[in-house]
Design a protein around this motif. Structure first.
Motif, PDB file in Angstrom:
ATOM      1  N   TYR A 152       0.879  -1.165   0.000  1.00 26.53           N
ATOM      2  CA  TYR A 152       0.000   0.000   0.000  1.00 26.53           C
ATOM      3  C   TYR A 152       0.909   1.205   0.000  1.00 26.53           C
ATOM      4  CZ  TYR A 152      -3.688  -3.273   1.425  1.00 26.53           C
ATOM      5  OH  TYR A 152      -4.588  -4.313   1.481  1.00 26.53           O
ATOM      6  N   ALA A 154       2.393  -5.168   2.796  1.00 27.30           N
ATOM      7  CA  ALA A 154       1.443  -6.037   3.507  1.00 27.30           C
ATOM      8  C   ALA A 154       1.701  -7.520   3.243  1.00 27.30           C
ATOM      9  CB  ALA A 154       0.025  -5.671   3.112  1.00 27.30           C
ATOM     10  N   GLU A 191      -0.394 -12.685  13.673  1.00 26.74           N
ATOM     11  CA  GLU A 191      -0.972 -11.640  14.520  1.00 26.74           C
ATOM     12  C   GLU A 191      -1.661 -10.576  13.662  1.00 26.74           C
ATOM     13  OE1 GLU A 191       2.416 -10.033  16.545  1.00 26.74           O
ATOM     14  OE2 GLU A 191       3.153  -9.034  14.757  1.00 26.74           O
ATOM     15  N   SER A 192      -2.354  -9.676  14.330  1.00 31.14           N
ATOM     16  CA  SER A 192      -3.024  -8.580  13.646  1.00 31.14           C
ATOM     17  C   SER A 192      -1.996  -7.776  12.843  1.00 31.14           C
ATOM     18  CB  SER A 192      -3.704  -7.701  14.700  1.00 31.14           C
ATOM     19  OG  SER A 192      -4.344  -6.656  14.058  1.00 31.14           O
ATOM     20  N   GLY A 193      -2.315  -7.502  11.580  1.00 26.34           N
ATOM     21  CA  GLY A 193      -1.410  -6.706  10.749  1.00 26.34           C
ATOM     22  C   GLY A 193      -0.368  -7.536  10.016  1.00 26.34           C
ATOM     23  N   SER A 194      -0.426  -8.864  10.151  1.00 28.96           N
ATOM     24  CA  SER A 194       0.598  -9.693   9.504  1.00 28.96           C
ATOM     25  C   SER A 194       0.336  -9.880   8.003  1.00 28.96           C
ATOM     26  CB  SER A 194       0.706 -11.057  10.198  1.00 28.96           C
ATOM     27  OG  SER A 194      -0.537 -11.709  10.199  1.00 28.96           O
ATOM     28  N   GLY A 195      -0.836  -9.479   7.535  1.00 33.20           N
ATOM     29  CA  GLY A 195      -1.107  -9.517   6.095  1.00 33.20           C
ATOM     30  C   GLY A 195      -2.080 -10.601   5.664  1.00 33.20           C
ATOM     31  N   LYS A 196      -2.707 -11.274   6.622  1.00 35.00           N
ATOM     32  CA  LYS A 196      -3.598 -12.398   6.287  1.00 35.00           C
ATOM     33  C   LYS A 196      -4.800 -11.949   5.450  1.00 35.00           C
ATOM     34  CE  LYS A 196      -4.617 -13.148  10.612  1.00 35.00           C
ATOM     35  NZ  LYS A 196      -4.038 -11.938  11.220  1.00 35.00           N
ATOM     36  N   SER A 197      -5.477 -10.890   5.919  1.00 34.78           N
ATOM     37  CA  SER A 197      -6.686 -10.460   5.194  1.00 34.78           C
ATOM     38  C   SER A 197      -6.334  -9.886   3.830  1.00 34.78           C
ATOM     39  CB  SER A 197      -7.455  -9.410   5.990  1.00 34.78           C
ATOM     40  OG  SER A 197      -8.003 -10.015   7.109  1.00 34.78           O
ATOM     41  N   THR A 198      -5.219  -9.162   3.779  1.00 34.45           N
ATOM     42  CA  THR A 198      -4.789  -8.626   2.477  1.00 34.45           C
ATOM     43  C   THR A 198      -4.556  -9.778   1.505  1.00 34.45           C
ATOM     44  OG1 THR A 198      -3.766  -6.700   3.494  1.00 34.45           O
ATOM     45  CG2 THR A 198      -2.958  -7.312   1.322  1.00 34.45           C
TER      46      THR A 198
HETATM   47  N1  LIG Z   1      -6.196  -0.136   2.488  1.00 32.54           N
HETATM   48  C1  LIG Z   1      -5.051  -0.103   3.162  1.00 32.54           C
HETATM   49  N2  LIG Z   1      -4.224   0.956   3.059  1.00 32.54           N
HETATM   50  C2  LIG Z   1      -3.043   1.000   3.728  1.00 32.54           C
HETATM   51  N3  LIG Z   1      -2.586  -0.006   4.515  1.00 32.54           N
HETATM   52  C3  LIG Z   1      -3.371  -1.077   4.649  1.00 32.54           C
HETATM   53  C4  LIG Z   1      -4.638  -1.194   3.996  1.00 32.54           C
HETATM   54  N4  LIG Z   1      -5.176  -2.393   4.314  1.00 32.54           N
HETATM   55  C5  LIG Z   1      -4.295  -2.995   5.145  1.00 32.54           C
HETATM   56  N5  LIG Z   1      -3.202  -2.206   5.332  1.00 32.54           N
HETATM   57  C6  LIG Z   1      -2.022  -2.534   6.147  1.00 32.54           C
HETATM   58  O1  LIG Z   1      -1.489  -3.774   5.677  1.00 32.54           O
HETATM   59  C7  LIG Z   1      -0.993  -4.527   6.777  1.00 32.54           C
HETATM   60  C8  LIG Z   1      -1.647  -5.892   6.768  1.00 32.54           C
HETATM   61  O2  LIG Z   1      -3.020  -5.729   7.094  1.00 32.54           O
HETATM   62  P1  LIG Z   1      -4.058  -6.946   7.091  1.00 32.54           P
HETATM   63  O3  LIG Z   1      -5.419  -6.398   7.384  1.00 32.54           O
HETATM   64  O4  LIG Z   1      -3.885  -7.735   5.869  1.00 32.54           O
HETATM   65  O5  LIG Z   1      -3.524  -7.802   8.343  1.00 32.54           O
HETATM   66  P2  LIG Z   1      -4.220  -8.975   9.092  1.00 32.54           P
HETATM   67  O6  LIG Z   1      -3.157  -9.960   9.399  1.00 32.54           O
HETATM   68  O7  LIG Z   1      -5.394  -9.469   8.347  1.00 32.54           O
HETATM   69  O8  LIG Z   1      -4.693  -8.255  10.428  1.00 32.54           O
HETATM   70  P3  LIG Z   1      -6.108  -8.372  11.186  1.00 32.54           P
HETATM   71  O9  LIG Z   1      -6.139  -9.773  11.734  1.00 32.54           O
HETATM   72  O10 LIG Z   1      -6.018  -7.316  12.242  1.00 32.54           O
HETATM   73  O11 LIG Z   1      -7.163  -8.095  10.172  1.00 32.54           O
HETATM   74  C9  LIG Z   1      -1.270  -3.725   8.031  1.00 32.54           C
HETATM   75  O12 LIG Z   1      -0.088  -3.019   8.380  1.00 32.54           O
HETATM   76  C10 LIG Z   1      -2.358  -2.754   7.613  1.00 32.54           C
HETATM   77  O13 LIG Z   1      -2.305  -1.551   8.328  1.00 32.54           O
END
Ligand SMILES: Nc1ncnc2c1ncn2[C@@H]1O[C@H](COP(=O)(O)OP(=O)(O)OP(=O)(O)O)[C@@H](O)[C@H]1O
Length: 281
Positions: free
Chosen positions: A18, A46, A65-72
């Motif tokens: 991003y 991400a 963990e939260s922010g590790s990039g799973k949802s992305t």
């Molecule tokens: N639209 C966006 N713009 C900028 N940064 C983003 C965006 N979406 C996600 N990120 C960043 O990308 C990184 C990965 O986020 P992601 O949501 O994929 O993590 P996650 O492991 O799924 O966390 P969670 O379990 O909290 O959802 C994080 O640092 C987040 O802040």
């Protein structure tokens, strides 16, 4: 899984950032990066070079963990986000020879409607809350080119029955349902086109423990019955332990460990995985 088995899905070096990146952060080990965030230009890396295979009938867990990039990662796999680089190949699409990320948006829609199903953590993203439950299933079937109303109705009834939505409530809108019921309707909708691959993104997060258990049991029994392949994302190693045959551990956008789930739980190699496993004990 046999050595020669062809993967249902193959992900090669998936990258998602991003922000534009800058001369300071484009080198992956740059000092300007704090975790996966560039302090100079604000770019977030991400997903960094993520690669894995999913085999037929397998449940692959992705934990971190939260922010590790799973949802992305899941958003990229379902074309909800455009990747920055890398490839995805499905055995059921063009013999696994075409990179899905480079296909047209029309082809990507075809793949979503016919070869994949996705269940979101937030049911608002997966369901039309004001349509009836059976209407939600019909919507997905129509998107895949079905036209026969009677067949759609019988498929919808069959699926809602499978996910334990009482027959007399099938014409009711999901907005009237509990969180667990909404997730069950999402699962029925995602399965409507008999996809070989199902993506589940934190599907039980936010539900009460007993409801969580019943949704997980449902997923487990459907997976066995249909022998479908599943990619399951969760921050909860308990969920992964219950469902996943193999597990990938992500940290700061990278895959830091992967293997058979039992092996990862019994003998975690990476320090972060060790902490995660110990927190489960
Ligand atoms: N639209 C966006 N713009 C900028 N940064 C983003 C965006 N979406 C996600 N990120 C960043 O990308 C990184 C990965 O986020 P992601 O949501 O994929 O993590 P996650 O492991 O799924 O966390 P969670 O379990 O909290 O959802 C994080 O640092 C987040 O802040």
């Amino acid at each position: 899984m046999a050595e020669f088995e062809v993967p249902v899905l193959s992900i090669k070096n998936l990258q998602k950032q991003y922000g534009p990146g800058c001369t300071h952060c484009q080198n992956g080990e740059s000092p300007s990066l704090v975790k996966n965030y560039c302090q100079v230009c604000g770019t977030v890396y991400a997903c960094r070079d993520v690669s894995f295979d999913v085999f037929p009938g397998e449940v692959l867990g992705i934990v971190g963990e939260s922010g590790s990039g799973k949802s992305t990662l899941m958003q990229c796999l379902y074309f909800d986000q455009e990747v920055t680089g890398g490839g995805a190949y499905l055995a059921d699409y063009e013999n696994g020879e075409k990179n899905l990320f480079q296909e047209s948006s029309q082809q990507q829609r075809y793949i979503r409607n016919n070869i994949m199903g996705k269940v979101y953590q937030n049911p608002l993203l997966g369901l039309k809350m004001n349509f009836s439950s059976i209407g939600n299933i019909a919507e997905k079937l129509i998107a895949a080119g079905h036209q026969h109303v009677g067949l759609m109705e019988s498929r919808g009834t069959e699926l809602l029955d499978k996910v334990n939505i009482p027959v007399h409530r099938r014409k009711e809108a999901p907005k009237n349902f509990s969180g667990g019921m909404q997730q069950r309707v999402q699962i029925a909708k995602a399965l409507s086109n008999r996809p070989p691959l199902l993506l589940l993104d934190e599907v039980t997060t936010g539900l009460d423990l007993s409801v969580q258990a019943s949704v997980l049991d449902l997923i487990k029994s459907l997976q066995r019955e249909l022998n479908i392949s599943i990619v399951l994302v969760s921050h909860d190693l308990g969920v992964i332990r219950m469902l996943a045959d193999r597990t990938i551990v992500m940290l700061e956008g990278k895959v830091i460990e992967q293997g058979v789930t039992d092996q990862i739980l019994e003998d975690p190699q990476h320090r972060y995985t060790q902490q995660l496993v110990h927190s489960l004990l």
